[in-house]
Each structure stands twice: as C-alpha cells, then as structure tokens.
Design a protein around this motif. Structure first.
Motif: not given
Length: 196
Positions: A79-80, A83, A133-134, A164-165, A168, A171
C-alpha cells in the motif's frame, strides 16, 4: 546524512523530549543500531508522536488470529508503494525481508503484488488492502467470503483494514514532511548477517 529529515523542526537532541518518547527512541536505536528518521520527524509534536507509536504498536506488535508479522509488513509495503511513500517502502521492506527471510520479496510486492512470488492467501490479502487503500474500502459479503476462503478470520480482516488505514496516514505524513528513509534500511535483510 546531508538531506534534511523533515521540512518541519525536529529536536536537535532527544534529551529534550518527554521521558517516555526518549525511552522509546533509545530502545529502537539500541535494537536497530540507528534512529529511524520517522521517529525524529514525528517528535515535532510529542503528543501526536506518542499516539502514533501507540497505535502502530497496537496493530503491528499484537498477535493476530492468523495474520503473520510478515503478512502485516507485506500490507505496509504494497500500500505504501501505491501511495508513493519511499520511506515506508524502504523501511518496511527491510522488515519484510527480515521476517520472511526472502531478500527479494519486498521489491516484488512493491512493484506488483499480483506477479510477486507470494501465496494465493497473501495475494487476496493485498488485493483487499489495495481496495481499502485506493477504493471505497467497504467490507461487503463478497470480500468477506474471499478472505475467509483463504483462511482469514473476522479479526484478521479488521487488522488488514486497520493496518492499511494507519499506514495511509503514515504515508501522507512522511510525504508532507519529505522525510527520507535512513540509508541503513536499504541493505537490511538482503544478505545474511555473516556476509553483510
């Protein structure tokens, strides 16, 4: 390191920080051999840093039902990367390599988890993390069935979503502050210790 750690002020010395934050930073320094830049960046606001680290530890250090430490780090790396957070990809990629004992896994997951050398369970987990995430990120029956079919429990699903949150947020803070990864992270877990 000639590059600035943050576009915001960071403590010149950790001695001026509250004792609990100073202790936490010193513990990490003792374990890793260096102070990760993110600790100094977040120390700009000690109250928020404390809450950030407490939530991080609650998610990443607690034992999940079936979610492994390696899988947790996989979520962070994938996920990073999406992002565009270099710091978290590099730092958590190092941790993923160490936990998984696979020196190329973090690079594969960061580029494209769909073609990475990972299990179907991990692929479904990362598909879900990307959705959170997206996309809308709403847990529906279809996702719940997919995740449970590969062995995740309801509590694991909460963990996947929370990690994940949380990352976010991490990031975006790192992007806001322009905090670079420590150079030490780049080689960690790539070679056996006796050859490093």
């Amino acid at each position: 390191m000639s590059q600035l750690i943050s576009r915001f002020p960071v403590p010149e010395t950790i001695e001026n920080l509250p004792d609990d934050l100073k202790g936490r930073i010193l513990t990490v320094q003792e374990k890793a051999g260096f102070i990760p830049n993110v600790f100094l960046m977040l120390a700009h606001r000690p109250l928020e840093a404390r809450a950030f680290f407490d939530y991080h530890d609650a998610l990443m250090e607690r034992e999940s039902d079936t979610l492994t430490p390696s899988e947790k780090e996989m979520i962070v790396v994938a996920t990073s990367a999406r992002n565009q957070c270099l710091y978290c990809v590099v730092a958590h990629g190092a941790i993923l390599r160490i936990y998984s004992k696979k020196p190329t896994i973090a690079d594969q997951v960061a580029i494209n988890h769909k073609t990475a050398d990972i299990s179907e369970r991990e692929r479904v987990m990362l598909d879900f993390a990307m959705y959170i995430s997206q996309d809308v990120g709403e847990l529906n029956s279809e996702w719940e069935e997919k995740l449970k079919a590969v062995g995740f429990t309801q509590e694991d699903i909460w963990d996947i979503g929370s990690i994940t949150a949380f990352f976010g947020l991490s990031n975006r803070l790192v992007s806001l502050t322009n905090t670079p990864p420590n150079e030490e992270f780049y080689l960690m877990g790539r070679m056996p210790k006796d050859k490093a």
